[in-house]
Design a protein around this motif. Sequence first.
Motif, PDB file in Angstrom:
ATOM      1  N   PHE A  85      -3.623  -4.080   8.060  1.00 12.55           N
ATOM      2  CA  PHE A  85      -3.544  -3.245   6.860  1.00 12.55           C
ATOM      3  C   PHE A  85      -2.602  -2.059   7.057  1.00 12.55           C
ATOM      4  CE2 PHE A  85      -7.279  -5.678   5.815  1.00 12.55           C
ATOM      5  CZ  PHE A  85      -7.224  -5.786   4.429  1.00 12.55           C
ATOM      6  N   THR A  86      -2.411  -1.643   8.292  1.00 12.70           N
ATOM      7  CA  THR A  86      -1.425  -0.586   8.551  1.00 12.70           C
ATOM      8  C   THR A  86      -0.016  -1.118   8.319  1.00 12.70           C
ATOM      9  OG1 THR A  86      -2.861   0.493  10.172  1.00 12.70           O
ATOM     10  CG2 THR A  86      -0.533   1.024  10.281  1.00 12.70           C
ATOM     11  N   TYR A  89       0.045  -1.350   4.343  1.00 15.51           N
ATOM     12  CA  TYR A  89      -0.122  -0.176   3.479  1.00 15.51           C
ATOM     13  C   TYR A  89       0.132   1.151   4.189  1.00 15.51           C
ATOM     14  CZ  TYR A  89      -2.530  -3.694   0.685  1.00 15.51           C
ATOM     15  OH  TYR A  89      -2.837  -4.823  -0.024  1.00 15.51           O
ATOM     16  N   ALA A  92      -2.547   4.560   4.921  1.00 11.80           N
ATOM     17  CA  ALA A  92      -3.759   4.284   4.114  1.00 11.80           C
ATOM     18  C   ALA A  92      -4.426   2.969   4.512  1.00 11.80           C
ATOM     19  CB  ALA A  92      -3.404   4.240   2.630  1.00 11.80           C
ATOM     20  N   GLY A  93      -3.745   2.179   5.337  1.00 10.99           N
ATOM     21  CA  GLY A  93      -4.286   0.888   5.740  1.00 10.99           C
ATOM     22  C   GLY A  93      -5.585   0.992   6.520  1.00 10.99           C
ATOM     23  N   PHE A  95      -8.015   3.098   5.967  1.00 10.29           N
ATOM     24  CA  PHE A  95      -9.105   3.202   4.987  1.00 10.29           C
ATOM     25  C   PHE A  95      -9.389   1.840   4.346  1.00 10.29           C
ATOM     26  CE2 PHE A  95     -10.234   3.638   0.495  1.00 10.29           C
ATOM     27  CZ  PHE A  95     -11.466   4.277   0.610  1.00 10.29           C
ATOM     28  N   TYR A  96      -8.321   1.138   3.951  1.00  9.08           N
ATOM     29  CA  TYR A  96      -8.491  -0.183   3.338  1.00  9.08           C
ATOM     30  C   TYR A  96      -9.141  -1.172   4.316  1.00  9.08           C
ATOM     31  CZ  TYR A  96      -5.405   1.476  -0.378  1.00  9.08           C
ATOM     32  OH  TYR A  96      -4.844   2.186  -1.412  1.00  9.08           O
ATOM     33  N   ALA A  97      -8.717  -1.104   5.569  1.00  5.26           N
ATOM     34  CA  ALA A  97      -9.272  -2.019   6.578  1.00  5.26           C
ATOM     35  C   ALA A  97     -10.766  -1.783   6.757  1.00  5.26           C
ATOM     36  CB  ALA A  97      -8.536  -1.822   7.903  1.00  5.26           C
ATOM     37  N   THR A  98     -11.160  -0.504   6.791  1.00  8.44           N
ATOM     38  CA  THR A  98     -12.581  -0.187   6.962  1.00  8.44           C
ATOM     39  C   THR A  98     -13.402  -0.705   5.789  1.00  8.44           C
ATOM     40  OG1 THR A  98     -12.011   1.813   8.213  1.00  8.44           O
ATOM     41  CG2 THR A  98     -14.240   1.671   7.292  1.00  8.44           C
ATOM     42  N   ALA A  99     -12.917  -0.471   4.561  1.00 11.86           N
ATOM     43  CA  ALA A  99     -13.666  -0.872   3.370  1.00 11.86           C
ATOM     44  C   ALA A  99     -13.751  -2.391   3.256  1.00 11.86           C
ATOM     45  CB  ALA A  99     -13.002  -0.283   2.124  1.00 11.86           C
ATOM     46  N   VAL A 100     -12.600  -3.059   3.405  1.00 15.45           N
ATOM     47  CA  VAL A 100     -12.584  -4.514   3.241  1.00 15.45           C
ATOM     48  C   VAL A 100     -13.370  -5.203   4.350  1.00 15.45           C
ATOM     49  CG1 VAL A 100     -11.107  -6.566   3.227  1.00 15.45           C
ATOM     50  CG2 VAL A 100     -10.413  -4.512   1.982  1.00 15.45           C
TER      51      VAL A 100
END
Length: 423
Positions: A85-86, A89, A92-93, A95-100
């Motif tokens: 995700f890094t 994105y 911000a990747g 944050f996205y990686a943690t959520a997904v």
Amino acid sequence: MNEIPPGLLFSLLALLIVISAFFSSSETSMMALNRYRLRHQAKSGHRGARRAMELLSRPDKLIGVILIGNNLVNILASVIAGVVFTQLYGDAGVFYATAVLTVVILIFAEVTPKTIAALHPEKIAFPASLVLRPLLWLLAPVVWLVSSISNGLARLVGVEATAGSEAEHLAPEELRTVVFESGALLPSKHKGMLLNVLDLDQATVEDIMIPRNEVVGVDLENNGDRILQQLAESSYTRLPVFEGDINRVVGILHLRRAAQILRDGPEAFSAERLKSYTDEPYFVPEATPLPTLLMNFQKKKRRMGLVVDEYGEVMGIVTLEDLLEEIVGDFTASPVPSEDEEIVSAGDGWYLIDGGTSIREINRTLHWELPTDGPKTFNGLAMEHLESIPDGNISFYILNYLVEIEEVSEKMITRARVKKINK
């Protein structure tokens, strides 16, 4: 790792999610296995059951290897997800990686596999044991270190992780629940018999004995003709023989032995000859538990006992048939047909009950729950409640049972109408 194509990283991430699901389902399925069914399957030669039993013999090591593998996989998955995700994105990747990854692991690696494993533990645990056993061997040093630290912490709070399997043993109440909840797996008749066997410990000889006033025996003080007539017409196989009073019992007569006396006729009859055909009486304390009575009957080859109280007075008799009926239910008809049954349906939920009927018999026949920790007969229970002999026909409640007195003698309540009230 930044130079690895995202497609390959996604494939590796998916593989790690599958491995995490394997560890999660393995843990739940192993812990959800029915230990008694597992032991039966292992004794029957089932290889998967044997492997599972071997792993469960040390649950601390089993949980250790599963959690070590699961945490390693999840941590590696989080690292790869962060990289992917890094790349896609930027900053911000993370944050996205943690959520997904949280949602993906929760659904695909935790809730779903654990739910399936809980519903079908054997289908998951037995194949999983093929992987867990060699994995336990490969990771043995790490598992030993983790288990040692974990067990040490458990001892600090008073828990011995390597203790025996006492927790797997069923208490009588737990076994009763297992039998009761067996459903269609066990025929209702067999289920009832097993429950009755478990309930034997809750009853004593006093609960099932034939009271003294109902005992049929041979009084040697009667004349010979009357005794011979009694022997010829008796519907019982064994009769106590006494002299004037049952407290002066001389023995137990089996009617098969009395056949010779009957053939010889009144001229050859004598009390001494009759005594010679009797067996020595067997006395039983009234407080003897039924399992003890059953073992004593078997050990001493007896089928009848004379029940005595703490003063040595004969209170009644108990037979092997009475004891067996506590287990299998009524399996013989009354030896003497009577017009007056002890429990008779009167319609609309009412029952006519003889005062001398035992509380246990009423509860067993009608599936009621009258108290059994006090008087043993319905008359005794009613008299204890009223604290006197009623002067006439009255009605009253015993718990949620409505009682209407129908017949009263000078000494006892002889008959009553009873109905269970659903409050």
